[in-house]
Design a protein around this motif. Sequence first.
Motif, PDB file in Angstrom:
ATOM      1  N   VAL A  19      13.494   8.125 -17.237  1.00  0.00           N
ATOM      2  CA  VAL A  19      14.033   8.970 -18.307  1.00  0.00           C
ATOM      3  C   VAL A  19      15.509   9.257 -18.053  1.00  0.00           C
ATOM      4  O   VAL A  19      16.333   9.219 -18.955  1.00  0.00           O
ATOM      5  CB  VAL A  19      13.223  10.284 -18.408  1.00  0.00           C
ATOM      6  N   ASP A  20      15.841   9.501 -16.780  1.00  0.00           N
ATOM      7  CA  ASP A  20      17.232   9.797 -16.451  1.00  0.00           C
ATOM      8  C   ASP A  20      18.128   8.567 -16.489  1.00  0.00           C
ATOM      9  O   ASP A  20      19.343   8.676 -16.283  1.00  0.00           O
ATOM     10  CB  ASP A  20      17.331  10.427 -15.051  1.00  0.00           C
ATOM     11  N   GLY A  21      17.531   7.389 -16.734  1.00  0.00           N
ATOM     12  CA  GLY A  21      18.335   6.189 -16.900  1.00  0.00           C
ATOM     13  C   GLY A  21      18.838   5.568 -15.612  1.00  0.00           C
ATOM     14  O   GLY A  21      19.864   4.896 -15.593  1.00  0.00           O
ATOM     15  N   THR A  22      18.111   5.773 -14.499  1.00  0.00           N
ATOM     16  CA  THR A  22      18.540   5.115 -13.267  1.00  0.00           C
ATOM     17  C   THR A  22      18.230   3.629 -13.356  1.00  0.00           C
ATOM     18  O   THR A  22      17.262   3.224 -13.985  1.00  0.00           O
ATOM     19  CB  THR A  22      17.789   5.679 -12.047  1.00  0.00           C
ATOM     20  N   ASN A  23      19.069   2.802 -12.718  1.00  0.00           N
ATOM     21  CA  ASN A  23      18.789   1.371 -12.738  1.00  0.00           C
ATOM     22  C   ASN A  23      17.915   1.002 -11.551  1.00  0.00           C
ATOM     23  O   ASN A  23      17.595   1.836 -10.692  1.00  0.00           O
ATOM     24  CB  ASN A  23      20.082   0.551 -12.771  1.00  0.00           C
ATOM     25  N   TYR A  24      17.537  -0.287 -11.490  1.00  0.00           N
ATOM     26  CA  TYR A  24      16.591  -0.750 -10.482  1.00  0.00           C
ATOM     27  C   TYR A  24      17.045  -0.424  -9.058  1.00  0.00           C
ATOM     28  O   TYR A  24      16.278   0.074  -8.244  1.00  0.00           O
ATOM     29  CB  TYR A  24      16.384  -2.258 -10.641  1.00  0.00           C
ATOM     30  N   PHE A  25      18.347  -0.675  -8.783  1.00  0.00           N
ATOM     31  CA  PHE A  25      18.808  -0.498  -7.408  1.00  0.00           C
ATOM     32  C   PHE A  25      18.895   0.964  -7.016  1.00  0.00           C
ATOM     33  O   PHE A  25      18.700   1.327  -5.869  1.00  0.00           O
ATOM     34  CB  PHE A  25      20.141  -1.226  -7.206  1.00  0.00           C
ATOM     35  N   GLN A  26      19.183   1.809  -8.014  1.00  0.00           N
ATOM     36  CA  GLN A  26      19.208   3.246  -7.715  1.00  0.00           C
ATOM     37  C   GLN A  26      17.801   3.751  -7.349  1.00  0.00           C
ATOM     38  O   GLN A  26      17.641   4.476  -6.377  1.00  0.00           O
ATOM     39  CB  GLN A  26      19.765   4.030  -8.898  1.00  0.00           C
ATOM     40  N   THR A  27      16.787   3.357  -8.160  1.00  0.00           N
ATOM     41  CA  THR A  27      15.428   3.799  -7.823  1.00  0.00           C
ATOM     42  C   THR A  27      15.012   3.240  -6.469  1.00  0.00           C
ATOM     43  O   THR A  27      14.361   3.921  -5.679  1.00  0.00           O
ATOM     44  CB  THR A  27      14.382   3.333  -8.864  1.00  0.00           C
ATOM     45  N   LEU A  28      15.409   1.985  -6.215  1.00  0.00           N
ATOM     46  CA  LEU A  28      15.060   1.370  -4.933  1.00  0.00           C
ATOM     47  C   LEU A  28      15.657   2.167  -3.784  1.00  0.00           C
ATOM     48  O   LEU A  28      14.980   2.548  -2.836  1.00  0.00           O
ATOM     49  CB  LEU A  28      15.586  -0.068  -4.916  1.00  0.00           C
ATOM     50  N   ILE A  78      14.656   6.339  -4.248  1.00  0.00           N
ATOM     51  CA  ILE A  78      13.270   6.790  -4.364  1.00  0.00           C
ATOM     52  C   ILE A  78      12.327   5.955  -3.510  1.00  0.00           C
ATOM     53  O   ILE A  78      11.666   6.457  -2.600  1.00  0.00           O
ATOM     54  CB  ILE A  78      12.804   6.782  -5.835  1.00  0.00           C
ATOM     55  N   LYS A  79      12.302   4.647  -3.780  1.00  0.00           N
ATOM     56  CA  LYS A  79      11.274   3.833  -3.120  1.00  0.00           C
ATOM     57  C   LYS A  79      11.494   3.713  -1.616  1.00  0.00           C
ATOM     58  O   LYS A  79      10.586   3.971  -0.826  1.00  0.00           O
ATOM     59  CB  LYS A  79      11.241   2.438  -3.752  1.00  0.00           C
ATOM     60  N   LEU A  80      12.701   3.307  -1.212  1.00  0.00           N
ATOM     61  CA  LEU A  80      12.918   3.092   0.220  1.00  0.00           C
ATOM     62  C   LEU A  80      12.717   4.367   1.044  1.00  0.00           C
ATOM     63  O   LEU A  80      12.044   4.319   2.066  1.00  0.00           O
ATOM     64  CB  LEU A  80      14.303   2.482   0.469  1.00  0.00           C
ATOM     65  N   PRO A  81      13.273   5.515   0.612  1.00  0.00           N
ATOM     66  CA  PRO A  81      12.991   6.722   1.387  1.00  0.00           C
ATOM     67  C   PRO A  81      11.498   7.026   1.453  1.00  0.00           C
ATOM     68  O   PRO A  81      10.994   7.462   2.483  1.00  0.00           O
ATOM     69  CB  PRO A  81      13.726   7.823   0.616  1.00  0.00           C
ATOM     70  N   PHE A  82      10.793   6.730   0.344  1.00  0.00           N
ATOM     71  CA  PHE A  82       9.379   7.048   0.316  1.00  0.00           C
ATOM     72  C   PHE A  82       8.581   6.183   1.292  1.00  0.00           C
ATOM     73  O   PHE A  82       7.635   6.646   1.924  1.00  0.00           O
ATOM     74  CB  PHE A  82       8.817   6.879  -1.098  1.00  0.00           C
ATOM     75  N   ALA A 138       0.837  -1.204   0.000  1.00  0.00           N
ATOM     76  CA  ALA A 138       0.000   0.000   0.000  1.00  0.00           C
ATOM     77  C   ALA A 138       0.870   1.251   0.000  1.00  0.00           C
ATOM     78  O   ALA A 138       0.578   2.235  -0.679  1.00  0.00           O
ATOM     79  CB  ALA A 138      -0.933  -0.008   1.208  1.00  0.00           C
ATOM     80  N   GLY A 139       1.975   1.193   0.754  1.00  0.00           N
ATOM     81  CA  GLY A 139       2.886   2.326   0.806  1.00  0.00           C
ATOM     82  C   GLY A 139       3.526   2.586  -0.555  1.00  0.00           C
ATOM     83  O   GLY A 139       3.651   3.727  -0.994  1.00  0.00           O
ATOM     84  N   LEU A 140       3.906   1.502  -1.250  1.00  0.00           N
ATOM     85  CA  LEU A 140       4.557   1.632  -2.555  1.00  0.00           C
ATOM     86  C   LEU A 140       3.614   2.233  -3.594  1.00  0.00           C
ATOM     87  O   LEU A 140       4.050   2.912  -4.526  1.00  0.00           O
ATOM     88  CB  LEU A 140       5.039   0.266  -3.038  1.00  0.00           C
ATOM     89  N   GLN A 141       2.301   1.958  -3.413  1.00  0.00           N
ATOM     90  CA  GLN A 141       1.346   2.514  -4.361  1.00  0.00           C
ATOM     91  C   GLN A 141       1.309   4.041  -4.283  1.00  0.00           C
ATOM     92  O   GLN A 141       0.846   4.702  -5.206  1.00  0.00           O
ATOM     93  CB  GLN A 141      -0.050   1.943  -4.112  1.00  0.00           C
ATOM     94  N   GLY A 142       1.818   4.567  -3.155  1.00  0.00           N
ATOM     95  CA  GLY A 142       1.816   6.014  -2.993  1.00  0.00           C
ATOM     96  C   GLY A 142       3.010   6.704  -3.618  1.00  0.00           C
ATOM     97  O   GLY A 142       3.077   7.927  -3.623  1.00  0.00           O
ATOM     98  N   VAL A 143       3.984   5.929  -4.126  1.00  0.00           N
ATOM     99  CA  VAL A 143       5.145   6.564  -4.776  1.00  0.00           C
ATOM    100  C   VAL A 143       4.643   7.283  -6.036  1.00  0.00           C
ATOM    101  O   VAL A 143       4.039   6.661  -6.895  1.00  0.00           O
ATOM    102  CB  VAL A 143       6.212   5.520  -5.159  1.00  0.00           C
ATOM    103  N   PRO A 144       4.859   8.594  -6.118  1.00  0.00           N
ATOM    104  CA  PRO A 144       4.307   9.355  -7.243  1.00  0.00           C
ATOM    105  C   PRO A 144       4.823   8.821  -8.589  1.00  0.00           C
ATOM    106  O   PRO A 144       6.015   8.547  -8.742  1.00  0.00           O
ATOM    107  CB  PRO A 144       4.816  10.775  -7.012  1.00  0.00           C
ATOM    108  N   LYS A 145       3.891   8.679  -9.532  1.00  0.00           N
ATOM    109  CA  LYS A 145       4.227   8.124 -10.840  1.00  0.00           C
ATOM    110  C   LYS A 145       5.243   8.988 -11.584  1.00  0.00           C
ATOM    111  O   LYS A 145       6.169   8.479 -12.215  1.00  0.00           O
ATOM    112  CB  LYS A 145       2.955   7.992 -11.694  1.00  0.00           C
ATOM    113  N   ASP A 146       5.061  10.332 -11.502  1.00  0.00           N
ATOM    114  CA  ASP A 146       5.940  11.215 -12.274  1.00  0.00           C
ATOM    115  C   ASP A 146       7.386  11.118 -11.802  1.00  0.00           C
ATOM    116  O   ASP A 146       8.313  11.221 -12.610  1.00  0.00           O
ATOM    117  CB  ASP A 146       5.431  12.667 -12.235  1.00  0.00           C
ATOM    118  N   VAL A 147       7.563  10.885 -10.493  1.00  0.00           N
ATOM    119  CA  VAL A 147       8.926  10.731  -9.981  1.00  0.00           C
ATOM    120  C   VAL A 147       9.573   9.489 -10.590  1.00  0.00           C
ATOM    121  O   VAL A 147      10.717   9.519 -11.052  1.00  0.00           O
ATOM    122  CB  VAL A 147       8.927  10.634  -8.441  1.00  0.00           C
ATOM    123  N   MET A 148       8.804   8.398 -10.626  1.00  0.00           N
ATOM    124  CA  MET A 148       9.327   7.157 -11.200  1.00  0.00           C
ATOM    125  C   MET A 148       9.643   7.343 -12.687  1.00  0.00           C
ATOM    126  O   MET A 148      10.661   6.865 -13.183  1.00  0.00           O
ATOM    127  CB  MET A 148       8.310   6.023 -11.022  1.00  0.00           C
TER     128      MET A 148
END
Lengths: 278, 295
Positions: free
Chosen positions: B196-205, B208-212, B181-191
């Motif tokens: 677009v900026d070419g971040t890999n899975y672990f960078q987004t994790l 972006i995701k973990l801090p969120f 449920a928490g992950l569903q709140g991660v804003p789509k535009d941020v992802m």
Amino acid sequence: MTFQTRRRISMSVKYVMIILWSALVLFPIYEMVSTSLKLPVDAFKLPPDWIFWPTLVNYREVLFESNFLRFFTNSVLVAVISTTVSVGFGAFAAYSLARWNFGGKKTAIAGILLLRMIPEVILAVPVFTMFNRIGFIDSGRTGLILVYIALNLPFNIWVLRTFIMELPYELEESAIIDGCTDVRVFTSIVLPLIGPGLAVASIFTFRIAWNEFILSLVLTNRFTRTLPVAVSLFLTDTGTEWGKITAIATVIALPAFIFTFAAAKSIIMGLTAGAVKG
Amino acid sequence: MRKSSVPGRKNSAYLFLAPAASILLLVLMVPIFNTLRLSFFEWTMRALTEPPTFVGFRNFRELFGSANFQESIRVTITFSLSVVAIELLLGTVLALLLEGEFKGMRLFRTLFVLPIMIAPVVVGIMWRFMYHPSYGKINYFLGFIGLGPYGWLSNPDLALRSVIIADIWQWTPFVFLLVLAGLQGVPKDVMEAATVDGTNYFQTLLYIKLPFISAVLGITAVLRLIDSFRSLVVIYNMTGGGPGVSTEIMSIHLFKTAFTSQRLGLASAVAVILLLLIAVFASVFIRNSLKEERR
């Protein structure tokens, strides 16, 4: 690696994980239900018969040889009455806390959140001695019902309040201007609009009242006992009668199965209430 | 928000609050107050009709001098920290792996609600059967790879681990659902921006995701920690706190002190210590909820 193959691999990983984990979640439940449907001689066979003819012999024995029906009736009565009252009173209080400002409101809200955290076992001693003094324990199920109403009120108030606060106030306002009493406004405008909230509150209250063990153990006698206590006493008295034990346990788990498949969304909403911004 | 000062209208706030408030007062608050009071008294189940005797801090002194109580603190810490840590880790990893909508996800989420809804007594019975030394399926399956048979619940060195496993089975789904449920709140535009900026899975994790979801994780940890004191019903029906006192978490110790040793004053002292622990954890949760309130 193309995008497509990477996607396919990630999907297969997902499905492998799902199947594995579903198996882990379901296996103990399957074990319980299947044991209840086997003859005692077959229940302990190793290697087990994975495919077998189900028999209701354990259920029949439980039904006719023990006080099962009495305990089942107790459980139903206690759960239904405490759910109705707790959700009703909870809705009243939630309306008050959602729509008025008054002295002590902050304290009331903090108190409700704090009371929601109290584990049942803390109440065992003081509630037992209190009810024992006023004769509630020998007189019937009133005491247990009262405790379950109280235990669920904090959650019900909290959940229903968030539902009420999301309603537009204009509806109530126009009714008030038309001269409706506050009680009328509440029963004919607010209550019908918070149906989903009432469902969440009812499911969670029923769950606690139907499942609760420790207070029921302390606050009931051999006539007023509920099913969880009855099945637990089976466990110590006759440790080997797994057929009967799993049959009663399956009956206790039945509402959980029904609620889960009928209202998983409401349940998830209730579980995340207060933890995740909804 | 309706104000109590709307002219010509009676303030019904207290009227609506009264039924719930009086039940909460009578059945929760007065008993909790009585627990605090009773922790300074000596009172036994055998002499319920006689008034309790005031003994000051003697119950607390006795508790902290008792080897069994010290052991139950140790068991509680091991049990609670283990289940919270493992459930948080497992639940988060699974939620991260399985987030997003895909075929079967709805059924899967539904299945995961099951263990949470099943009565603790039933969970205890199910696992007691699974762990049975001769007909339990766990020993049976382990036999295939040449392990065991183990006395899961009868061996004092294994019993605590066995009840921890049962708790993980029941409550990991809770963490999973909350984190999801928490992950569903991660804003789509941020992802999208990140892609677009070419971040890999672990960078987004990591960025972006973990801090969120860190707030959700914190709340989940506190909720699980408080709820782990409630696991007594499952443990009670699996081992009764035994063998010896090897699975006797503090809430079981409280129950046994009251209803086996029949010492109500001493049991109340255990209850007070448990209440203090809960108050510390709950204050974190409440502060967070009230912050939401102000927004």
